[in-house]
Design a protein around this motif. Structure first.
Motif, mmCIF file in Angstrom:
data_model
loop_
_atom_site.group_PDB
_atom_site.id
_atom_site.type_symbol
_atom_site.label_atom_id
_atom_site.label_comp_id
_atom_site.label_asym_id
_atom_site.label_seq_id
_atom_site.Cartn_x
_atom_site.Cartn_y
_atom_site.Cartn_z
ATOM 1 N N ASN A 1 38.307 47.262 45.680
ATOM 2 C CA ASN A 1 39.074 48.248 44.913
ATOM 3 C C ASN A 1 40.569 48.142 45.201
ATOM 4 O O ASN A 1 41.399 48.195 44.292
ATOM 5 N N MET A 2 40.914 47.989 46.452
ATOM 6 C CA MET A 2 42.317 47.870 46.832
ATOM 7 C C MET A 2 42.936 46.593 46.268
ATOM 8 O O MET A 2 44.070 46.601 45.765
ATOM 9 N N CYS A 3 42.210 45.499 46.336
ATOM 10 C CA CYS A 3 42.722 44.222 45.822
ATOM 11 C C CYS A 3 42.986 44.293 44.321
ATOM 12 O O CYS A 3 44.021 43.828 43.827
ATOM 13 N N MET A 4 42.067 44.887 43.585
ATOM 14 C CA MET A 4 42.234 44.978 42.130
ATOM 15 C C MET A 4 43.373 45.907 41.766
ATOM 16 O O MET A 4 44.133 45.640 40.825
ATOM 17 N N ALA A 5 43.538 47.002 42.510
ATOM 18 C CA ALA A 5 44.647 47.927 42.239
ATOM 19 C C ALA A 5 45.998 47.253 42.487
ATOM 20 O O ALA A 5 46.932 47.374 41.673
ATOM 21 N N VAL A 6 46.117 46.532 43.608
ATOM 22 C CA VAL A 6 47.366 45.821 43.910
ATOM 23 C C VAL A 6 47.650 44.774 42.841
ATOM 24 O O VAL A 6 48.800 44.603 42.400
ATOM 25 N N SER A 7 46.621 44.070 42.380
ATOM 26 C CA SER A 7 46.798 43.038 41.360
ATOM 27 C C SER A 7 47.330 43.619 40.061
ATOM 28 O O SER A 7 48.235 43.045 39.435
ATOM 29 N N VAL A 8 46.783 44.758 39.631
ATOM 30 C CA VAL A 8 47.242 45.381 38.384
ATOM 31 C C VAL A 8 48.708 45.800 38.495
ATOM 32 O O VAL A 8 49.490 45.622 37.554
ATOM 33 N N VAL A 9 49.107 46.324 39.645
ATOM 34 C CA VAL A 9 50.504 46.718 39.847
ATOM 35 C C VAL A 9 51.424 45.506 39.749
ATOM 36 O O VAL A 9 52.474 45.545 39.076
ATOM 37 N N ILE A 10 51.051 44.389 40.384
ATOM 38 C CA ILE A 10 51.881 43.182 40.339
ATOM 39 C C ILE A 10 51.965 42.637 38.914
ATOM 40 O O ILE A 10 53.029 42.181 38.468
ATOM 41 N N ILE A 11 50.854 42.692 38.176
ATOM 42 C CA ILE A 11 50.864 42.226 36.786
ATOM 43 C C ILE A 11 51.838 43.043 35.955
ATOM 44 O O ILE A 11 52.635 42.498 35.170
#
Length: 514
Positions: free
Chosen positions: A244-254
């Protein structure tokens, strides 16, 4: 860590328990037995999840690979038509979720039964409705919903395999290309790819790694099989939290990347050809198909009366997120957008490579969580027919075979955009748009239904059926006879910069250029 760590566990466990029990009922005579050991409808569950936890569950249940494919969906509909239709589809899907909850409550109160699952609601609506033609088909209705639940979840898993293969393929080849450009050393043991230097503006005679995407799928296969051997959701708690944390960080960077620059919107079509719209429908309904977790969430909520508010708030945020990423992603990459926006991120920045790795890890873990539902629908009848000594080994074999089924689907359709569109058109449209309005008409058939309600339900059902037929037809046609013009392949350094290719790219065939 508490709320997020338990996210997937609390969402999936009640869904598994209900469908698993329902699967063990092999005759229509068993409908009257208690289906769920849960709290009766309408009563507060003091040990249930809170309002804020419910919101988080709704977000996680709706945000996955479908989110990353929405920019391509906007391309298939047009810069104006796409966002508008996304909002309208979101409103319709949320309304169908409310319909399903309302029908479930009505049947619970009428039959004095505990909280129901999706398949229970359909079966009891048919059995106790006033239409005689549906009464004998209640068992079939239950199995039909379970069939689409299994098909949808396995379709999600197949999508995850393609997503993992495409993104990790780009990470590996991007790393090899960047290293080669920095050192200037050729890589003679690798072949079938061309390196382009944006600084020199011309080709460099250096070879890079370009394995077929199916080989990457094959590499992931044994790891996925081992992962699904974990039969207890609680054992996945730490991995689920990290995912969950990895996917949230990825969306923010995108979002940070696509907000850095936009193309000239005047050069992008406001509408697309009508023949491309079914692809939009399949991708959009795939992204919005979180209806399978609605009743389990409502059943587990501490104060079920507040669930409609939680559903409205959570799905409003999801819709805004979808429209924002879809529109901004299309504005940034234009007509070069691919099946997942992560595939457009350039290779020359470590943050972009990190996005692909982090999101891929999240999807890898999500594979096992999504896999629990079809496994627990299909395995109980098998366990009931086997001796105790054979059950453990046979269950492991069946789990491995189911993973191989999703793997074979990914091999047959190695394009992420087509897998998403097909799963959305075939199964998600049935669960999200076709069944709920029909269930409402059957559930309240013994009452006087307003003509406007009948017309509304029939219109939504018609939308689902047309989307199902058109989306399935055009997607299968594209799979059988790929349109090589649909996915442009960059041929120059300028094209690479336009598509987010950075300093290096591999020459992709139309089949693998998702």
């Amino acid at each position: 860590m508490g709320i997020t760590q338990q996210l997937d566990m609390e969402v999936m466990t009640p869904l598994i328990e209900s469908t698993g029990q329902a699967s063990e009922e092999n005759s229509d005579e068993d409908h009257d037995q208690e289906l769920l050991p849960s709290q009766p409808c309408g009563l507060d569950n003091t040990r249930g999840i809170s309002f804020s936890q419910t919101l988080i569950h709704l977000l996680k249940g709706n945000i996955g690979t479908g989110l990353l494919g929405l920019p391509l969906a906007v391309r298939n509909a047009g810069l104006i038509v796409g966002p508008i239709c996304l909002v309208l589809m979101g409103m319709v899907c949320v309304h169908c979720m409310h319909i399903l909850v309302h029908c479930s409550h009505h049947l619970c109160e009428r039959l004095k039964r505990p909280a129901m699952s999706y398949s229970d609601t359909v079966a009891f609506a048919m059995e106790h409705g006033s239409y005689q033609c549906f009464k004998k088909g209640a068992g079939f209705g239950r199995h039909l919903v379970n069939f689409f639940l299994v098909l949808t979840q396995l379709g999600f898993c197949s999508t995850y395999i393609v997503f993992l293969a495409e993104n990790i393929k780009q990470v590996v080849e991007g790393y090899q290309g960047n290293v080669s450009l920095r050192t200037g050393d050729p890589l003679p043991f690798l072949a079938n790819a061309t390196l382009l230097s944006s600084d020199a503006g011309q080709q460099v005679g250096t070879e890079a790694w370009d394995l077929d995407i199916r080989l990457y799928m094959l590499i992931f296969l044994p790891f996925l099989i081992v992962l699904v051997f974990m039969k207890d959701l609680k054992n996945m708690a730490v991995l689920a939290f990290l995912a969950n944390m990895c996917m949230a960080v990825s969306v923010v960077i995108i979002f940070l990347y696509i907000l850095s620059d936009f193309r000239d919107a005047r050069r992008l079509p406001l509408t697309s050809p009508l023949g491309r719209f079914p692809f939009f429908f399949g991708t959009a309904i795939f992204a919005f198909e979180g209806i399978g977790v609605v009743l389990p969430l409502e059943n587990q909520m501490r104060d079920p009366k507040r669930f409609p508010m939680a559903l409205n708030i959570g799905m409003s945020f999801v819709t805004i997120l979808y429209v924002a990423l879809a529109t901004l992603g299309y504005l940034h990459f234009g007509d070069d957008i691919k099946g997942s926006i992560t595939l457009n991120l350039p290779h020359d920045a470590w943050t972009n490579q990190l996005v692909k790795i982090l999101y891929s890890f999240g999807i890898f873990v999500s594979f096992s969580i999504q896999f629990f539902v079809p496994a627990e629908i299909l395995l109980p009848p098998l366990r009931a027919r086997l001796p105790e000594t054979w059950r453990g080994a046979c269950e492991m074999v069946v789990r491995g075979l189911l993973v191989c089924v999703t793997f074979s689907w990914a091999l047959l359709i190695p394009r992420l955009d087509l897998v998403i569109s097909l799963v959305g058109a075939v199964s998600s449209s049935a669960l999200a748009l076709i069944f709920p309005p029909l269930v409402e008409l059957i559930t309240f058939s013994d009452q006087r239904i307003r003509p406007a309600t009948v017309a509304k339900d029939l219109l939504i059902t018609l939308l689902g059926v047309v989307g199902f037929l058109a989306g399935t037809y055009v997607t299968l046609a594209e799979i059988i006879s790929p349109n090589t013009d649909a996915v442009p392949t960059p041929t120059s350094a300028a094209d690479l910069q336009a598509t987010g290719g950075g300093n290096w790219t591999s020459t992709l065939s139309p089949v693998t250029a998702g």
